[in-house]
Write a protein that holds these residues in place. Structure first.
Motif, PDB file in Angstrom:
ATOM      1  N   ILE A 149       1.644   9.408  -5.851  1.00 41.93           N
ATOM      2  CA  ILE A 149       1.840  10.800  -5.453  1.00 41.93           C
ATOM      3  C   ILE A 149       2.995  11.439  -6.225  1.00 41.93           C
ATOM      4  O   ILE A 149       2.892  12.570  -6.706  1.00 41.93           O
ATOM      5  CB  ILE A 149       2.088  10.890  -3.938  1.00 41.93           C
ATOM      6  N   VAL A 150       4.127  10.705  -6.342  1.00 39.64           N
ATOM      7  CA  VAL A 150       5.300  11.285  -7.010  1.00 39.64           C
ATOM      8  C   VAL A 150       5.350  10.948  -8.496  1.00 39.64           C
ATOM      9  O   VAL A 150       6.312  11.283  -9.175  1.00 39.64           O
ATOM     10  CB  VAL A 150       6.600  10.793  -6.325  1.00 39.64           C
ATOM     11  N   GLU A 151       4.302  10.256  -8.992  1.00 40.08           N
ATOM     12  CA  GLU A 151       4.194   9.937 -10.415  1.00 40.08           C
ATOM     13  C   GLU A 151       5.371   9.115 -10.899  1.00 40.08           C
ATOM     14  O   GLU A 151       5.962   9.392 -11.946  1.00 40.08           O
ATOM     15  CB  GLU A 151       4.063  11.231 -11.236  1.00 40.08           C
ATOM     16  N   ARG A 152       5.710   8.076 -10.148  1.00 46.81           N
ATOM     17  CA  ARG A 152       6.786   7.162 -10.537  1.00 46.81           C
ATOM     18  C   ARG A 152       6.188   5.804 -10.889  1.00 46.81           C
ATOM     19  O   ARG A 152       5.690   5.083 -10.013  1.00 46.81           O
ATOM     20  CB  ARG A 152       7.800   7.008  -9.408  1.00 46.81           C
ATOM     21  N   ALA A 153       6.212   5.457 -12.168  1.00 47.39           N
ATOM     22  CA  ALA A 153       5.621   4.200 -12.625  1.00 47.39           C
ATOM     23  C   ALA A 153       6.264   2.969 -11.976  1.00 47.39           C
ATOM     24  O   ALA A 153       5.550   2.028 -11.629  1.00 47.39           O
ATOM     25  CB  ALA A 153       5.711   4.108 -14.149  1.00 47.39           C
ATOM     26  N   PRO A 154       7.615   2.928 -11.799  1.00 44.93           N
ATOM     27  CA  PRO A 154       8.197   1.730 -11.155  1.00 44.93           C
ATOM     28  C   PRO A 154       7.645   1.477  -9.762  1.00 44.93           C
ATOM     29  O   PRO A 154       7.435   0.322  -9.376  1.00 44.93           O
ATOM     30  CB  PRO A 154       9.700   2.064 -11.120  1.00 44.93           C
ATOM     31  N   LEU A 155       7.423   2.534  -8.990  1.00 42.66           N
ATOM     32  CA  LEU A 155       6.871   2.342  -7.645  1.00 42.66           C
ATOM     33  C   LEU A 155       5.434   1.834  -7.717  1.00 42.66           C
ATOM     34  O   LEU A 155       5.033   0.960  -6.927  1.00 42.66           O
ATOM     35  CB  LEU A 155       6.920   3.663  -6.872  1.00 42.66           C
ATOM     36  N   ILE A 156       4.654   2.352  -8.636  1.00 44.27           N
ATOM     37  CA  ILE A 156       3.267   1.905  -8.780  1.00 44.27           C
ATOM     38  C   ILE A 156       3.229   0.426  -9.158  1.00 44.27           C
ATOM     39  O   ILE A 156       2.465  -0.361  -8.595  1.00 44.27           O
ATOM     40  CB  ILE A 156       2.533   2.754  -9.820  1.00 44.27           C
ATOM     41  N   VAL A 157       4.082   0.051 -10.113  1.00 42.26           N
ATOM     42  CA  VAL A 157       4.124  -1.353 -10.546  1.00 42.26           C
ATOM     43  C   VAL A 157       4.571  -2.251  -9.402  1.00 42.26           C
ATOM     44  O   VAL A 157       4.027  -3.344  -9.194  1.00 42.26           O
ATOM     45  CB  VAL A 157       5.058  -1.509 -11.764  1.00 42.26           C
ATOM     46  N   THR A 158       5.553  -1.790  -8.623  1.00 35.72           N
ATOM     47  CA  THR A 158       6.015  -2.579  -7.473  1.00 35.72           C
ATOM     48  C   THR A 158       4.888  -2.805  -6.477  1.00 35.72           C
ATOM     49  O   THR A 158       4.718  -3.909  -5.948  1.00 35.72           O
ATOM     50  CB  THR A 158       7.189  -1.876  -6.778  1.00 35.72           C
ATOM     51  N   GLY A 159       4.100  -1.768  -6.227  1.00 35.92           N
ATOM     52  CA  GLY A 159       2.981  -1.896  -5.300  1.00 35.92           C
ATOM     53  C   GLY A 159       1.941  -2.887  -5.773  1.00 35.92           C
ATOM     54  O   GLY A 159       1.265  -3.522  -4.957  1.00 35.92           O
ATOM     55  N   LEU A 160       1.789  -3.041  -7.088  1.00 38.54           N
ATOM     56  CA  LEU A 160       0.824  -3.998  -7.619  1.00 38.54           C
ATOM     57  C   LEU A 160       1.395  -5.408  -7.703  1.00 38.54           C
ATOM     58  O   LEU A 160       0.675  -6.394  -7.483  1.00 38.54           O
ATOM     59  CB  LEU A 160       0.362  -3.541  -9.014  1.00 38.54           C
ATOM     60  N   VAL A 161       2.685  -5.511  -8.015  1.00 38.08           N
ATOM     61  CA  VAL A 161       3.292  -6.826  -8.231  1.00 38.08           C
ATOM     62  C   VAL A 161       3.615  -7.528  -6.920  1.00 38.08           C
ATOM     63  O   VAL A 161       3.493  -8.754  -6.807  1.00 38.08           O
ATOM     64  CB  VAL A 161       4.571  -6.677  -9.089  1.00 38.08           C
ATOM     65  N   LEU A 177       0.829  -1.209   0.000  1.00 41.60           N
ATOM     66  CA  LEU A 177       0.000   0.000   0.000  1.00 41.60           C
ATOM     67  C   LEU A 177       0.862   1.257   0.000  1.00 41.60           C
ATOM     68  O   LEU A 177       0.582   2.222  -0.720  1.00 41.60           O
ATOM     69  CB  LEU A 177      -0.921  -0.011   1.220  1.00 41.60           C
ATOM     70  N   THR A 178       1.919   1.247   0.813  1.00 40.01           N
ATOM     71  CA  THR A 178       2.754   2.446   0.927  1.00 40.01           C
ATOM     72  C   THR A 178       3.464   2.751  -0.381  1.00 40.01           C
ATOM     73  O   THR A 178       3.501   3.904  -0.837  1.00 40.01           O
ATOM     74  CB  THR A 178       3.774   2.272   2.052  1.00 40.01           C
ATOM     75  N   VAL A 179       4.058   1.730  -1.003  1.00 41.69           N
ATOM     76  CA  VAL A 179       4.811   1.984  -2.236  1.00 41.69           C
ATOM     77  C   VAL A 179       3.863   2.351  -3.376  1.00 41.69           C
ATOM     78  O   VAL A 179       4.190   3.186  -4.234  1.00 41.69           O
ATOM     79  CB  VAL A 179       5.676   0.761  -2.599  1.00 41.69           C
ATOM     80  N   PHE A 180       2.650   1.768  -3.396  1.00 42.72           N
ATOM     81  CA  PHE A 180       1.694   2.100  -4.459  1.00 42.72           C
ATOM     82  C   PHE A 180       1.205   3.539  -4.319  1.00 42.72           C
ATOM     83  O   PHE A 180       1.202   4.301  -5.288  1.00 42.72           O
ATOM     84  CB  PHE A 180       0.513   1.125  -4.420  1.00 42.72           C
ATOM     85  N   ILE A 181       0.793   3.914  -3.103  1.00 47.98           N
ATOM     86  CA  ILE A 181       0.297   5.276  -2.885  1.00 47.98           C
ATOM     87  C   ILE A 181       1.417   6.292  -3.097  1.00 47.98           C
ATOM     88  O   ILE A 181       1.220   7.341  -3.717  1.00 47.98           O
ATOM     89  CB  ILE A 181      -0.300   5.404  -1.477  1.00 47.98           C
ATOM     90  N   GLY A 182       2.619   5.973  -2.603  1.00 52.59           N
ATOM     91  CA  GLY A 182       3.750   6.877  -2.809  1.00 52.59           C
ATOM     92  C   GLY A 182       4.078   7.051  -4.275  1.00 52.59           C
ATOM     93  O   GLY A 182       4.372   8.158  -4.741  1.00 52.59           O
ATOM     94  N   GLY A 183       4.024   5.946  -5.037  1.00 48.96           N
ATOM     95  CA  GLY A 183       4.290   6.036  -6.472  1.00 48.96           C
ATOM     96  C   GLY A 183       3.276   6.895  -7.190  1.00 48.96           C
ATOM     97  O   GLY A 183       3.619   7.641  -8.110  1.00 48.96           O
TER      98      GLY A 183
END
Length: 361
Positions: free
Chosen positions: A39-51, A31-37
């Motif tokens: 907020i800062v518009e970083r696709a790798p963080l969003i993908v990490t939060g999902l994977v 949850l933290t890495v997805f929400i943080g990604g």
């Protein structure tokens, strides 16, 4: 396997507690890495939060596959049981969850007492009554997973109709064990530690003044009594206050410089100017696309180009205008579009503000 009468199964084993702690950590980190990604518009963080939760689920499935295969290979045992008590515990559909307390009397093993929860159709609910005898099945190594057989074989149905089962004293085993307070606290602790671990590991992406190694500034917002500026790694906007216009003397230059200050090397893909709004789409660092320095706009020519577009393109009662600058053709090109009640018209100029062509409705 010998079953002690009324002996409840052992829960909250170290493995169960460790699994709860690990699950909480994965949930908190994801949850933290997805929400943080986001907020800062970083696709790798969003993908990490999902994977991350998907990978954890796959690992858990593979790790528990041998145990589940062993449990599935155990032949269930059939026995008679007497209903000590029953209570409907909710439900708004045709199947009502019912809590049963049963005394189970196997033919070749000690009797035991168990509490289970099982869905029963409303139509069949009157068939179950206190001191009624039913047919049940259970894994010999996990008697707390006892289930009432709703459609027993004729032989067992006949036995249940004429059989008698004595009550088993002592505590009942639970079919739905809970992790208890300590297990819940461990899961919560894992969730918090997972979130903290993400904040520590990705603090450079989430909190530093620059995103990664690109050198692009982090999202920032600044405002004054006359305008508001918003800058991210990909885009910058300036919104003027009431009564102001980008055509006012020096206003456009000041707005562009507010988006590019401290970033002398930043290039733009597109600059869009409207009466009270400036939008600059920045070129990604290292990109080979046609880009230009947004500060190279012919500021002094913009008001004249807009006025010329309003008066020479044949647009009746012009109501709005928009200037777009880009370098798609290899050199800076300005396009002024005017819209009014009579249609639209466009004027095109070069980097020095010299009109190249006109087109009207």
């Amino acid at each position: 396997m010998t079953i002690a009468a009324g002996a409840p199964p052992t829960h909250n084993t170290p493995a169960d507690l460790a699994l709860g702690f690990l699950t909480g950590g994965v949930i908190g980190a994801s949850l933290t890495v997805f929400i943080g990604g986001c907020i800062v518009e970083r696709a790798p963080l969003i993908v990490t939060g999902l994977v991350l939760p998907a990978v954890y689920g796959l690992v858990f499935f593979l790790a528990t596959l041998p145990r589940r295969a062993r449990e599935a290979a155990v032949v269930p045992r059939t026995a008679l049981a007497v209903i000590e008590s029953l209570e409907a515990v909710g439900g708004e559909t045709s199947d009502v969850p019912v809590r049963f307390e049963l005394s189970v009397a196997p033919d070749d093993a000690p009797a035991f007492r168990v509490e289970i929860r099982q869905d029963v159709n409303l139509v069949e609910l009157p068939d179950y009554r206190v001191r009624g005898v039913v047919v049940v099945e259970y894994p010999p190594d996990r008697p707390w997973k006892t289930r009432i057989v709703k459609r027993p074989t004729p032989q067992w149905e006949e036995r249940a109709a004429v059989g008698q089962v004595d009550s088993v004293p002592g505590p009942a085993m639970k079919s739905d064990p809970t992790g208890g307070c300590f297990g819940g606290l461990l899961t919560l602790l894992g969730l918090l530690l997972g979130a903290v671990a993400v904040l520590v590991l990705f603090r450079a992406d989430l909190f530093d003044s620059h995103e990664g190694d690109s050198g692009a500034p982090r999202p920032s917002v600044s405002s004054s009594s006359s305008s508001t500026s918003v800058v991210t790694s990909a885009r910058g906007t300036v919104t003027l206050g009431p009564g102001q216009s980008m055509l006012d003397e020096g206003e456009l230059r000041k707005a562009v410089e507010s988006l590019t200050q401290g970033a002398d090397e930043r290039q733009a893909l597109t600059v869009v100017v409207q009466d009270g709004l400036l939008t600059v789409v920045f070129s990604p660092t290292g990109a080979t696309t046609a880009a230009f320095d947004p500060r190279s706009l012919p500021y002094d020519r913009v008001p004249g180009l807009v006025e010329e577009a309003r008066t020479t393109l044949g647009v009746d009662s012009p109501q709005s205008w928009q200037l777009t600058a880009d370098g798609v053709t290899g050199s800076l090109t300005l396009r002024v579009m005017v819209t009014g009640g009579g249609g639209t018209g466009m004027l095109e100029a070069d980097a020095r503000g010299k009109v190249l062509r006109r087109s009207g409705s």
